[in-house]
Design an enzyme around this catalytic site. Structure first.
Site, short mmCIF file in Angstrom:
data_model
loop_
_atom_site.label_atom_id
_atom_site.label_comp_id
_atom_site.label_asym_id
_atom_site.label_seq_id
_atom_site.Cartn_x
_atom_site.Cartn_y
_atom_site.Cartn_z
N LYS C 99 0.99 -1.10 0.00
CA LYS C 99 0.09 0.10 0.11
C LYS C 99 0.81 1.18 -0.10
O LYS C 99 1.70 1.35 0.91
CB LYS C 99 -0.86 0.07 1.32
CG LYS C 99 -1.69 1.27 1.44
CD LYS C 99 -2.50 1.13 2.62
CE LYS C 99 -3.16 2.59 2.90
NZ LYS C 99 -3.66 2.48 4.21
N GLY C 187 -10.68 7.22 7.14
CA GLY C 187 -11.89 8.04 8.10
C GLY C 187 -13.06 7.43 8.29
O GLY C 187 -13.75 7.91 9.05
N ASN C 208 -9.08 1.04 10.46
CA ASN C 208 -7.95 0.68 11.50
C ASN C 208 -8.45 1.44 12.89
O ASN C 208 -8.97 0.71 14.01
CB ASN C 208 -6.73 1.18 11.23
CG ASN C 208 -5.71 0.77 12.31
OD1 ASN C 208 -5.93 0.30 13.22
ND2 ASN C 208 -4.40 0.97 11.75
N THR C 209 -8.50 2.80 12.72
CA THR C 209 -8.62 3.47 13.92
C THR C 209 -10.03 3.14 14.71
O THR C 209 -10.00 3.13 15.97
CB THR C 209 -8.73 4.88 13.68
OG1 THR C 209 -7.13 5.27 13.24
CG2 THR C 209 -8.83 5.90 14.98
#
Lengths: 257, 257, 257, 257
Positions: C99, C187, C208-209
């Site tokens: 990536k 996001g 992820n977050t």
């Protein structure tokens, strides 16, 4: 320019469609210059702040006589209380206009539909020019019309929140359906939001917190006036529709071939 | 009122922050009255529509001499073509301002970042006042600044779509970060959207389709002027923040107790 | 149920369309149970966190061998740096997937289009399965396809912001136009937002977050898996359109007449 | 997994929080497989469609016996009519659950607050498990609680419109304030919207049109089930907050230095 575009409420006509309020200004001396800058011709005031006794400062001293007063029933929790406040306001010389606010929820200040309808019936029967503060509830709005309301005042978002037109879709239903003017009353935080309300056909907007708590309330009053006129002009000018794809504004081919 | 709030681009200063365009009017005779009504001081025109030969109608005949021309490179698919169009425009007496539009996608008319950067470097070196039309791409915008762009023109939505500020969050990044003015350029369909762009700090907006295709383009030009001034005034007046709950504008207790 | 609905990337097929990441977990021991709960088959990892020397904890110890690694070039500011990181990752046994993240803006972590394109050209030529992280820029996406990208990874909002699909309209353009899969990459803060991305036709999402920083990351991994499958199923099931007015679900007349 | 996350309504507990409806299916034979695919345990049905006489097709033949029936008062224009329909439904063996729908507006199908409150008082007194369909009106919802409603069912958008959670801000007020479950009832058009309702704390959602009119209603029922479970899981898992700027998921510095 739009001098013959008049909003009629009760016996008066308004050429300016920005209604303002007296709450939350850092100093009451800002109210008169804000009214001058914004051109607002109607201002709402809580009866609590009108002191006819002369013992404390009377907010009315800061409002020029040519401005129409819109006393509100802030603080009322029932129809009975609202009716009482309205009558005291009229007796105190504040005129026939009354904004009905009946609220029991202290967190979101949402209006009470049932008590508001009751108060509207009574006060309209008393000859008041009644402007009820409501959720944008289509069925309620039609009932208020039948009860004699001069306009309906649906909220865009909670009072003082500056969150804008959260209820835009519901407000549009009222505008499309009601015969009386639809005046958007709470939550408007920026001029663009006032313009957007007018673009979908609101008859006027009432803005208080966003003006009173701006860094420069007088300049912000002027900004809202421009925005309301912009939105009204756009509504009258017939906006074009939208497209999901692009449509070239300029010729895209042929220049260099 | 805001006479000393001037947007400087190249050697000129603009007191009006609504830029307009010449495309899509039902009749070119509407352009001059639209400019008068809107107060717009800069208008974009596709070079294709400027006929210096005198054989067909020249759009320039409809633009008063005090208006700054912003020729655009519509139709260009590469930096080379854009540069060539720009030079022809200057040679034809259209001045030093140039809006770079380099587009290869014919459905959404999205700009080509890489070719736009190349053209900007060349034309800024040639002494043009370069205004590139771009996606609101923060890194690209910074590169364009370094390459000599006089402003950046991020799109709100596809050209001519009237969909509004679909890219508002990205545009806000540019406004916060760029040293050059950020001018929102495409997709604005209603005055409220123009006001919203100004409220987040755009230096100007360019509106063409929403004005030209309104039922009354002259009145709509006036509405956009009001909205741009409303949004600019609000930005300068320091808007208040928002709240997730209500904040009473009027005293809620004590009146009837 | 959807066992033959496979996303092909490089030489592998993925039956699960939720890609995950290794950053920000309170403890790395949460990663394996999160992967088990979510069913995720591909996880991104920053090369910085892979310690082949054995001196510090190696994140790879927490990733089961059947999971496909997607090393990312986080920390790269140029194509050259990204290429160098990719080659080190491959040499370290992390496989062929890469990536590309090339970022110079440290506030919004917006990707650099030009450097990303350069790195894609080089790494695709080297036989990598290249997934570039980009703004949803249609023209760039087409160029990346031509350069050999296996997919494009447009952002929904700034990395780690949890703000959702702020760029939804632009992402939809890529999905409609690109031949390679479109994987929404940054996001996404809530399962509903992941579902919404899939409903407009995204091939996968990377989260992820929102998982790693939830109060219960394992349960949140499971929630995102359900949402991604919900959105994918809806896309395949053919959603009905919308209506601006109501359409009765039940007979409205006749019962009591 | 969530077997002990039970929604109690009346004397029953529901482990599935997707309620469905019987209207608008291309064929009634789709209802049973939709229920099986979605796992829905409660389905609403208009009394008009229940033919106890045996002369026409009875919709109940398509509903498995383990599914709880939620007869609705569709077609009622007054509290009296709604009460009458409810009693007929109970007499016909449809059980004690009743969804009150009282509508006089035929364009947007907005509910009538005042008549709905009256009917709720009467039917709750009669021992019904009353679920009133309402605007998300906080004060009304509190009154309905006091009147004995088992839950409140605020609308997201007009019935059958598939427009989604247009009233999300108002629904959130009810969820935060009410003691009874808040079940979002109309307008949900996509699984992502159902997930979003659950993420803000709705107890359940009712979806009819979006399932019944999908190209594949059975697959869409399955998609909604996944989405509702995703949203519920996220609510329980404790979502992380949002940030206006980026927060790196991967280390951004140091790798190549």
């Amino acid at each position: 320019m739009m001098s013959d575009d008049i909003l009629h409420l009760g016996s008066r006509g308004f050429t300016n469609r920005l209604f303002t309020g007296t709450g939350k200004f850092a100093a009451n001396t800002l109210i008169a210059p804000m009214l001058a800058a914004s051109g607002s011709q109607m201002i709402t005031v809580a009866l609590r702040r009108i002191d006819a006794s002369g013992r404390s400062e009377n907010i009315l001293h800061h409002i020029p006589p040519e401005i129409t007063l819109l006393p509100n029933t802030s603080g009322a929790r029932t129809a009975e209380e609202a009716v009482r406040i309205a009558r005291i306001a009229r007796a105190a010389g504040c005129g026939d206009y009354i904004k009905i606010e009946i609220i029991t929820d202290m967190k979101y200040l949402m209006p009470d539909a049932i008590e508001t309808l009751k108060a509207t019936e009574i006060l309209a029967g008393d000859g008041f020019v009644v402007l009820p503060y409501i959720l944008p509830d289509l069925t309620l709005a039609r009932r208020l019309e039948s009860a004699g309301a001069a306009a309906v005042m649906p909220l865009g978002a909670p009072i003082g929140s500056n969150l804008g037109l959260e209820t835009k879709a519901l407000i549009a239903q009222l505008i499309e359906t009601c015969r009386v003017p639809v005046i958007v009353d709470a939550g408007i935080g920026l001029p663009s939001q006032a313009a957007a309300a007018m673009e979908v056909g609101a008859a006027a907007v009432l803005v208080n917190t966003a003006i009173a708590t701006a860094a420069d309330p007088v300049a912000m009053g002027r900004a809202f006036d421009l925005a309301v006129r912009a939105g009204r002009s756009a509504w009258l000018a017939g906006p074009a529709g939208t497209s999901n794809t692009a449509r070239a504004s300029s010729p895209l081919t042929g220049f260099l071939e």
